[in-house]
Design a protein around this motif. Structure first.
Motif, short mmCIF file in Angstrom:
data_model
loop_
_atom_site.label_atom_id
_atom_site.label_comp_id
_atom_site.label_asym_id
_atom_site.label_seq_id
_atom_site.Cartn_x
_atom_site.Cartn_y
_atom_site.Cartn_z
N ILE A 76 -3.64 -0.17 15.24
CA ILE A 76 -4.60 0.75 14.63
C ILE A 76 -5.68 1.02 15.67
O ILE A 76 -6.28 0.08 16.20
N GLY A 77 -5.95 2.29 15.94
CA GLY A 77 -7.00 2.61 16.89
C GLY A 77 -8.38 2.36 16.32
O GLY A 77 -9.14 1.54 16.83
N VAL A 78 -8.72 3.03 15.22
CA VAL A 78 -10.00 2.86 14.53
C VAL A 78 -9.70 2.58 13.07
O VAL A 78 -8.97 3.35 12.42
N TYR A 79 -10.26 1.49 12.55
CA TYR A 79 -9.91 1.01 11.21
C TYR A 79 -11.21 0.78 10.43
O TYR A 79 -11.98 -0.13 10.76
N CYS A 80 -11.46 1.58 9.41
CA CYS A 80 -12.61 1.39 8.52
C CYS A 80 -12.13 0.88 7.17
O CYS A 80 -11.22 1.47 6.56
N LEU A 130 -6.36 7.01 13.35
CA LEU A 130 -7.60 6.80 12.62
C LEU A 130 -7.23 6.45 11.18
O LEU A 130 -6.64 7.27 10.46
N ARG A 131 -7.58 5.23 10.77
CA ARG A 131 -7.18 4.74 9.44
C ARG A 131 -8.43 4.37 8.65
O ARG A 131 -9.23 3.54 9.09
N SER A 132 -8.55 4.97 7.47
CA SER A 132 -9.71 4.75 6.61
C SER A 132 -9.22 4.28 5.25
O SER A 132 -8.43 4.97 4.59
N LYS A 133 -9.73 3.12 4.81
CA LYS A 133 -9.17 2.48 3.62
C LYS A 133 -10.27 1.91 2.73
O LYS A 133 -11.14 1.17 3.19
N GLY A 134 -10.22 2.25 1.42
CA GLY A 134 -11.06 1.59 0.43
C GLY A 134 -12.45 2.16 0.31
O GLY A 134 -12.87 3.06 1.04
N LEU A 135 -13.19 1.62 -0.69
CA LEU A 135 -14.54 2.06 -1.00
C LEU A 135 -15.46 0.86 -1.13
O LEU A 135 -15.02 -0.28 -1.19
N ARG A 136 -16.73 1.17 -1.26
CA ARG A 136 -17.72 0.16 -1.66
C ARG A 136 -18.69 0.82 -2.62
O ARG A 136 -18.78 2.04 -2.72
#
Length: 812
Positions: A500-504, A524-530
């Motif tokens: 994964i290059g960038v993982y949030c 670019l991988r973006s996962k989940g909420l807060r």
């Protein structure tokens, strides 16, 4: 025995032949000195000065005393002095016989009468056979005398003599007030004077062979230096001896102290010399260093970065307060295997020579730990990083080169610049890939950077790191992982072959510019909420009261003391509340500062920020957007992670005690039981009451009652990237991912280069290896065909065409 005698000749002053230059039976004549030499062989070859019974080679000592009353023993044949006079006219006279050059006969005592000599009639004499050196003396008055004793050593058959020359007109010379004594092995040659005054011209030579002893010797040189041709010079024999040099020192030999060689030269930084180039706030690390050194100079560097980091921490602890104490650790070229983790304290810069020559890795035993733990204001530059192994490719927490230090409070973002992370082992170049299972045959690679706010001090103002020019070639690793409230700005952030290059994750936020994710699996991988807690501040007054702000600040300690006393009375007090480091007391200080600040401007910015900051808001539950298990029996369906520990105590919970303490703060200011706020205006008093009510009501609703949905908002993980490059993204995590024209078999997987899941978002402008341009996922310019595609484009065209169609439509 009759034979021809051969003669050799030299006209060089003082020249004496050696045994190899003269054959037996030959004679050598020095026409300048008027001397004749022959070779003798009685088992040992030697040269004899013809006309004398022996040669005298003196290795004598010269001893001077301050009184100049020299006492020495003379083995003289004659002790009756021969009187030598030199009246005007320039000739010496012995028994009335004029002698322009006076040669002393060994074993005689000569007295030179100076009664007839004036400053215009000085004299000089020379000693032989110790070379052509001349000793020149003159007199400034016609009184006194010089007595010269000429002697030879009867035990060693060494011969000594001297000559005196008249030196008319050399008025620059004056006779010095001193004694000259020349001792042979068993006898001595002495030149004595009574009391004469004293300087010598630059043409004088003073030759001493042996020991010169005096209470004080003043040596003044006309030129800029004193040169010792041979031998050594010793200044004192005690450690207490001190020698001061007011000029510069130029040394071509080595330096030894106490018999130990400390340097072969003085140059550059002064290698091998203690405290040469010492700078208090700079620590050096070198491959040939030692952790027993102090690290404050290149002559005494540390061997490990960890030792330098510990020294920097100790130095900072010894220098608290302002101005900000800033330090640097300078790492010289080499390989450094370090025991992870290494904590860099506030405002420490870690500077490598460059990213190609400074290689840093954790030890094998600590490769699963985060290597550098960053605090506020830390900076790393010029390092090649190797060896970390990430713990999980889905939920990573360890195995990163950079991460936050536990309990750090960040007011200046840690900064990583011009570094590289490398993991491309040759045995993994062409290992079979399996993207769906995270490439188990390749194994986990390293993590470049972890930005996880959950480890920070709950009151940390910032939760961010920044990056410029950080390149990673790391098979199956993660470039950067940003979690929870973590945030990062990344410029020129390059990842190659990463899982994964960038993982949030869980609401993390990344902002990139001019970066890439080349090859690898996920780009670019973006996962989940807060969950965000957003207080309702609509009822807070816009009043401004400068004097009220100053009054609250002046009573800060009184406010905190009252709160603590009331907690004790209520039975809700714990000792650590007053520690100033973790719980109520630190919390109350921030609240007082926030109240004072909000009285200086309209609204409730500081109290709102503090209230929101009471909740970390990470999404920690599997397959759910809920961030905190709700209290038993509650109907509330959403929660938030609280900064304050929810551990139970006698009064119910720590958060309950916090809220009670806040109520005491409000009471002390608004009700004014101590009378300290009698001058506080009514508008200011009302605003303080409103501000404290916002804090107390919001935290009570969300964290105690499990209610307050009106305060909660969801924030999905977010990545924004401008001018991003996706060359062959999704093709794989080793060299098999290379295109066929570069020796691989890789094919781009467009579906993996932008990956949004469970509420995560990615916004980008980018390009790829085809030359196509993307503005998000729904606007594409195809360079090969010169066409535009995507839902966004289609909607825009439809928005233009539909009104035209409607306007042109006719009815039959």
């Amino acid at each position: 025995m009759a034979q021809n005698i051969r003669l050799k000749r030299s006209a060089v002053p003082g020249r004496v032949p050696d045994a190899n230059q003269v054959e037996l039976g030959e004679l050598a004549l020095n026409t300048f000195d008027g001397k004749l030499y022959l070779k003798k062989d009685n088992g040992t070859e030697s040269i004899i000065d013809v006309g004398f019974s022996a040669s005298y080679a003196l290795s004598a000592s010269y001893a001077l005393s301050s009184s100049f009353a020299t006492t020495a023993s003379y083995a003289l044949i004659s002790t009756t002095p021969i009187i030598v006079t030199s009246p005007a006219g320039g000739l010496y006279y012995i028994n009335g016989v004029a002698q322009p050059v006076l040669t002393f006969v060994p074993g005689q005592n000569y007295r030179f009468d100076t009664s007839a000599v004036s400053s215009s009639h000085p004299f000089k004499f020379s000693l032989s056979p110790n070379g052509p050196t001349q000793y020149t003396y003159g007199v400034t008055s016609g009184s006194g005398y010089i007595e010269i004793n000429v002697d030879y050593n009867t035990s060693s058959s060494l011969y000594y003599y001297c000559t005196i020359h008249n030196n008319m007109g050399n008025a620059a010379n004056t006779l010095r007030d001193e004694n000259l004594i020349h001792n042979s092995q068993t006898s001595s040659l002495s030149v004595s004077s009574a009391s004469f005054a004293a300087t010598a011209s630059s043409s004088d030579n003073f030759l001493v062979r042996g020991t010169l002893t005096a209470q004080t010797i003043v040596a003044q040189t006309i030129t800029s230096s004193t040169e010792f041709i041979t031998g050594s010079t010793k200044f004192g024999s005690l450690l207490s001896n001190t020698h001061q040099f007011t000029g510069s020192i130029f040394a071509t030999g080595s330096f030894t102290v106490g018999g130990t060689l400390i340097a072969t030269a003085l140059s550059g930084s002064g290698a091998n010399l203690t405290d040469i180039g010492t700078i208090e706030k700079v620590f050096y690390v070198a491959e040939d260093g030692s952790d027993t050194n102090d690290g404050k100079s290149l002559s005494a560097p540390f061997r490990t970065i960890k030792a330098a980091a510990i020294a920097a921490s100790a130095s900072r602890a010894a220098n608290p307060g302002s101005p900000v104490y800033r330090q640097s650790i300078q790492v010289k070229s080499g390989y450094y295997s370090e025991i992870a983790p290494i904590t860099l304290v506030n405002n420490v810069s870690l500077l490598g020579d460059d990213l190609r020559s400074v290689v840093v890795s954790p030890t094998t035993a600590t490769s699963g730990s985060n290597l550098f733990l960053m605090n506020s204001g830390t900076y790393c530059q010029g390092l090649r990083l190797e060896g970390c192994v990430i713990d999980s490719l889905e939920n990573p927490r360890n195995g990163f080169f950079f991460a936050f230090a536990p309990s750090a409070s960040i007011s200046t973002s840690p900064y990583v610049q011009n570094c590289s992370a490398i993991f491309a082992p040759p045995d993994k170049f062409y290992t079979p890939l399996n993207s769906a299972s995270a490439n188990p045959l390749v194994g986990n690679g390293p993590g470049g950077m972890l930005i996880d706010d959950s480890v920070l001090d709950g009151y940390s103002p910032l939760k961010s790191m920044v990056v410029d020019a950080y390149t990673q070639v790391a098979f199956n690793g993660i470039g950067v992982c940003i979690r929870g409230r973590g945030y990062s700005q990344l410029v020129s952030f390059f990842t190659n072959f990463s899982r994964i290059g960038v993982y949030c994750i869980d609401g993390g936020h990344a902002s990139l510019l001019n970066s890439n994710t080349t090859f690898g699996d996920f780009g670019l991988r973006s996962k989940g909420l807060r969950m965000l807690v957003k207080p309702d501040i609509s009822a807070v007054s816009a009043s401004i009261d400068v004097s009220g702000s100053l009054l609250i600040s002046a009573n800060k300690v009184n406010i905190q003391t009252y709160m603590t006393q009331q907690l004790l009375i209520s039975g809700s007090y714990k000792e650590n509340y007053y520690s100033g480091s973790t719980y109520c007391y630190k919390d109350s200080g921030i609240i007082v500062d926030s109240l004072a600040d909000d009285l200086l401007s309209p609204g409730a910015a500081r109290i709102s920020q503090f209230t929101s900051g009471m909740f970390k808001g990470q999404d920690v539950s599997s397959g759910s957007i809920f961030t905190l298990p709700i209290a038993s029996g509650s109907a509330f369906t959403k929660g938030a992670v609280s900064v304050v520990p929810r551990a139970s105590n006698a009064s119910g919970s720590l958060i309950g005690d916090f809220i009670l303490g806040w109520q005491f703060i409000r009471k002390y200011i608004v009700d004014d039981p101590s009378g300290n706020f009698s001058t506080l205006s009514t508008p200011a008093r009302n605003k303080v009451n409103q501000l404290m009510t916002v804090l107390i009501d919001t935290v009570t609703a969300v964290d105690v009652n499990g209610a307050g949905a009106q305060y909660l908002e969801e924030f999905g993980s977010l990545i924004t990237s401008t001018s991003h490059d996706f060359s062959y993204a999704g093709a794989g995590v080793n060299f098999l991912a290379l295109p066929i024209n570069q020796g691989g078999v890789g094919e781009t997987n467009v579906a993996l280069r932008i990956f949004e899941e469970t509420g995560g978002r990615v916004f980008h402008t980018s390009g790829d290896e085809t030359g196509d341009f993307y503005a998000g996922n729904d606007f594409i310019i195809r360079q090969a065909t010169g066409t535009i595609e995507g839902r966004t484009f289609t909607k825009a065209i439809t928005a233009q065409i539909t009104p035209i169609n409607l306007a042109l439509e006719t009815y039959s």
